[in-house]
Write a protein that holds these residues in place. Structure first.
Motif, mmCIF file in Angstrom:
data_model
loop_
_atom_site.group_PDB
_atom_site.id
_atom_site.type_symbol
_atom_site.label_atom_id
_atom_site.label_comp_id
_atom_site.label_asym_id
_atom_site.label_seq_id
_atom_site.Cartn_x
_atom_site.Cartn_y
_atom_site.Cartn_z
ATOM 1 N N UNK A 281 0.795 -1.219 0.000
ATOM 2 C CA UNK A 281 0.000 0.000 0.000
ATOM 3 C C UNK A 281 0.827 1.267 0.000
ATOM 4 N N UNK A 282 2.163 1.148 0.117
ATOM 5 C CA UNK A 282 3.025 2.332 0.194
ATOM 6 C C UNK A 282 4.279 2.082 -0.641
ATOM 7 N N UNK A 283 4.251 2.488 -1.908
ATOM 8 C CA UNK A 283 5.404 2.289 -2.788
ATOM 9 C C UNK A 283 6.573 3.159 -2.328
ATOM 10 N N UNK A 284 7.813 2.736 -2.685
ATOM 11 C CA UNK A 284 8.992 3.585 -2.481
ATOM 12 C C UNK A 284 8.993 4.629 -3.582
ATOM 13 N N UNK B 81 3.912 -8.026 -0.782
ATOM 14 C CA UNK B 81 2.796 -7.319 -1.404
ATOM 15 C C UNK B 81 3.116 -5.897 -1.814
ATOM 16 N N UNK B 82 4.280 -5.392 -1.434
ATOM 17 C CA UNK B 82 4.627 -4.008 -1.795
ATOM 18 C C UNK B 82 5.073 -3.936 -3.256
ATOM 19 N N UNK B 83 4.835 -2.797 -3.909
ATOM 20 C CA UNK B 83 5.351 -2.614 -5.273
ATOM 21 C C UNK B 83 6.876 -2.637 -5.263
ATOM 22 N N UNK B 84 7.462 -3.328 -6.251
ATOM 23 C CA UNK B 84 8.916 -3.366 -6.383
ATOM 24 C C UNK B 84 9.365 -2.029 -6.986
ATOM 25 N N UNK C 137 -7.032 -7.200 6.706
ATOM 26 C CA UNK C 137 -6.164 -6.134 7.209
ATOM 27 C C UNK C 137 -5.131 -5.747 6.154
ATOM 28 N N UNK C 138 -4.791 -4.481 6.119
ATOM 29 C CA UNK C 138 -3.713 -4.037 5.231
ATOM 30 C C UNK C 138 -3.986 -2.685 4.595
ATOM 31 N N UNK C 139 -2.946 -1.840 4.566
ATOM 32 C CA UNK C 139 -3.074 -0.532 3.921
ATOM 33 C C UNK C 139 -3.307 -0.640 2.418
ATOM 34 N N UNK C 140 -2.944 -1.798 1.841
ATOM 35 C CA UNK C 140 -3.030 -1.941 0.390
ATOM 36 C C UNK C 140 -4.431 -2.299 -0.101
ATOM 37 N N UNK C 141 -5.381 -2.526 0.824
ATOM 38 C CA UNK C 141 -6.676 -3.095 0.413
ATOM 39 C C UNK C 141 -7.767 -2.044 0.249
ATOM 40 N N UNK D 40 -2.476 -0.109 -4.622
ATOM 41 C CA UNK D 40 -3.482 -0.890 -3.897
ATOM 42 C C UNK D 40 -4.069 -2.037 -4.714
ATOM 43 N N UNK D 41 -4.652 -2.975 -3.990
ATOM 44 C CA UNK D 41 -5.353 -4.103 -4.594
ATOM 45 C C UNK D 41 -6.712 -4.243 -3.909
ATOM 46 N N UNK D 42 -7.527 -5.174 -4.421
ATOM 47 C CA UNK D 42 -8.889 -5.325 -3.917
ATOM 48 C C UNK D 42 -8.909 -6.439 -2.864
ATOM 49 N N UNK D 43 -9.598 -6.206 -1.778
ATOM 50 C CA UNK D 43 -9.772 -7.256 -0.763
ATOM 51 C C UNK D 43 -10.546 -8.411 -1.395
#
Lengths: 391, 391
Positions: free
Chosen positions: A76-79, A94-97, B177-181, B192-195
């Protein structure tokens, strides 16, 4: 008498797929997807780390290589930057590379001192990166028709599909008939028994994806049957039980015909459950008349009604799924009618029950399979592979 | 790392059977019978005719024998009298056999002229009478625990059981759970991705007999997780997804512990889905923390959550049912972790998918089986019988 296959062909000619409706994903499990669904995005939408570790440039990742940690990427937080030779970004699953990175060294494979990491001798294989679109790409479809299962629901969610179009549930009205019947919980007279098939069929039809409701019990008189038929309302399918033979008290066909049914009557070369009636009522509903013996009614539900329901739901493979098991004992030759024998499959061996009388609900309730013995099949020794319908 | 069996033993120690409730028979399909049920009557409650025909005394029924028809017995309407030698009662399927009668000659086997019938040369075998209590007798029980299926519902109805006592449905709250969802239907940011797991697990748990609801997505912060946990309400089981590993952003365990959870954390020797958390929250609810990879979450749902649910439902055989199929191809040796390989069974042959990455929902959705490869199992040639869990 006609064969089971011919009877099914007649029924399929009467059954038509129903209209569709659009529902939320959370309610779609078990429903029949009516239209193909396309992914609205790639998954993953970016190259993603498969592990917790450090993202580095793809070249020169060998034991002993050192990197300076310049930032962090979390799910959810790319570099916000690029990785150059000699640099690393702390990264989580799960983070963007980050741009410039092409390898994630997992955290167990590095030694870290302050901002410096050194690749250890434990370095494993693989880049630990999931490529963008590696699961699916935008436009990739889930084909229809298809019964949606939990794993499909997860996939649809990942595709960002919040609503799906499914075939609406067939509405089924179930009518038990007979002067001898009372409802469970009532006090039967000395000549009476409890209506049981209607409850069993309701459960079976709900499992098959229907809205199934019970009509009041119809008595063996034209007026009582007419009253019950007047209550079918907007049903897509009317199931009658009993009164469909040729006895003097079997009035269901006559009354349905009076109400405009195009009537077909089949004597089917099967055991149990020889007589079956089918047709279309004046209001457009399909009707199937089942025999009244409890086991006959439930078996005909499996063999004839469920395939009709699956056709109404728009499914292509409407016939009951058959599986194979080995006979646990010798089996006697079969007569001229296809026999759906109550049986149990345990540890992939099938045994038929000794008493196949079509009145025995205790036997049916103990069974988990219907062994399908074709007409005139010869005696089969123990160990022969036979076909059965799981129930 | 602990074995799958050991992890299950820990989970079973935490899971307790829930209370019972009494419901109407029409709602009992798929529920778990909690107490044995006894028939309140015999079935049939009287000796009953299995066919349409003529009831006569049991002696002397041979071709050429003649009888005078003295009355009629229909289903629900017994003949009010006795049958003596030389007399017959017209009888219909399901009707009580009159006193004195011991044989029903089916109507196809007689010639009738006015009130006289003569047995023809076609006379078949058997008395065509179903003895009183031949299906079940008063007091005969259906044992518990047992998942009630349509044929059981029919049997219970026949026993005149209008209400049954079942285990109440486990209430499950599912927390992604997760900031990416983001939720399906939302517009995800670039990172982000979908839960998806939460929707798939909700469907799986409903199929398993639960009331399952989704909590709001919890973010990777203690305050957001605390808010989500405050919403579990009266759940019997809380399932968290993600945040249960050992990464810096994996806060679920810490927050649950702050809220009074007796925490157990297991690294399980399995693929996919190594990390698993389990414990009891202060309010008594059981909690299971699943890994966040979509396929890991769904497989752990099958392997760990469903058995917990079955235990809560009071079932004895809580483990997933395994079946056997023949490998359609050679299979490479397995590593030290039990591998639940996504696979397809078609025509009783099993093929594993080439790509077993735990992020691939397309593969999981195409699978209908999890091949269970035990730890350190050796290479197996095509044709080897292997165990799998149907999904």
């Amino acid at each position: 008498m006609i064969s089971v296959e011919d009877a099914l062909a007649h029924l399929f000619a009467l059954a038509k797929p129903l209209a569709t409706e659009t529902i939320g994903l959370s309610e779609a499990n078990g429903r029949v997807l009516a239209n193909p669904v396309a992914a609205t995005r790639d998954q993953p939408p970016f190259s993603a780390s498969a592990m917790d570790g450090y993202a580095v440039a793809p070249e020169g990742v060998v034991p002993g290589a050192s990197y300076t940690v310049i930032g962090e990427a979390a799910a959810g937080h790319a570099f916000d930057g690029s990785v150059s030779a000699g640099e690393a970004v702390r990264i989580f699953t799960g983070a963007p590379v980050p741009n410039g990175a092409g390898h994630v060294v997992i955290q167990e494979d590095v030694d870290r001192t302050d901002q410096i990491i050194t690749v250890s001798d434990r370095l494993g294989r693989g880049t630990n990166i999931r490529p963008s679109g590696g699961d699916f790409k935008v436009g990739q479809t889930i084909e229809s028709p298809k019964i949606l299962r939990p794993n499909d629901i997860a996939l649809l969610a990942a595709m960002n599909v919040a609503e799906v179009t499914v075939t609406r549930k067939p509405k089924v009205a179930i009518m038990a008939t007979g002067d001898e019947l009372v409802m469970p919980g009532e006090a039967p007279g000395p000549d009476q028994i409890i209506a049981s098939n209607s409850f069993g069929l309701q459960a079976m039809l709900r499992d098959a994806g229907c809205e199934a409701r019970l009509l009041p019990i119809a008595r063996d008189s034209k007026s009582s049957l007419k009253t019950a038929f007047s209550l079918v309302d907007d049903a897509d399918l009317v199931i009658t039980i009993g009164g469909a033979s040729v006895g003097d008290h079997d009035l269901v066909g006559d009354v349905a015909q009076d109400l405009g049914m195009q009537r077909s009557f089949y004597k089917i070369a099967m055991r149990p459950g020889k007589p079956l009636m089918a047709g279309k009522l004046a209001n457009g509903a399909m009707m199937i008349g089942l025999p009244g013996n409890p086991v006959s009614a439930m078996v005909c539900g499996q063999v004839f009604v469920n395939p009709v329901v699956r056709t109404m739901l728009g499914l292509k493979d409407a016939l009951p799924e058959q599986q194979t098991a080995e006979l646990a004992h010798d089996l006697a030759p079969n007569g001229p009618r296809q026999h759906y024998m109550r049986a149990r499959v345990d540890n992939e061996k099938i045994s038929v029950f000794a008493n196949q009388d079509s009145s025995l609900l205790t036997v049916l309730s103990s069974a988990n399979a219907l062994l399908v013995a074709p007409p005139n099949s010869e005696a089969m020794p123990k160990g022969t592979a036979v076909r059965y319908i799981p129930i």
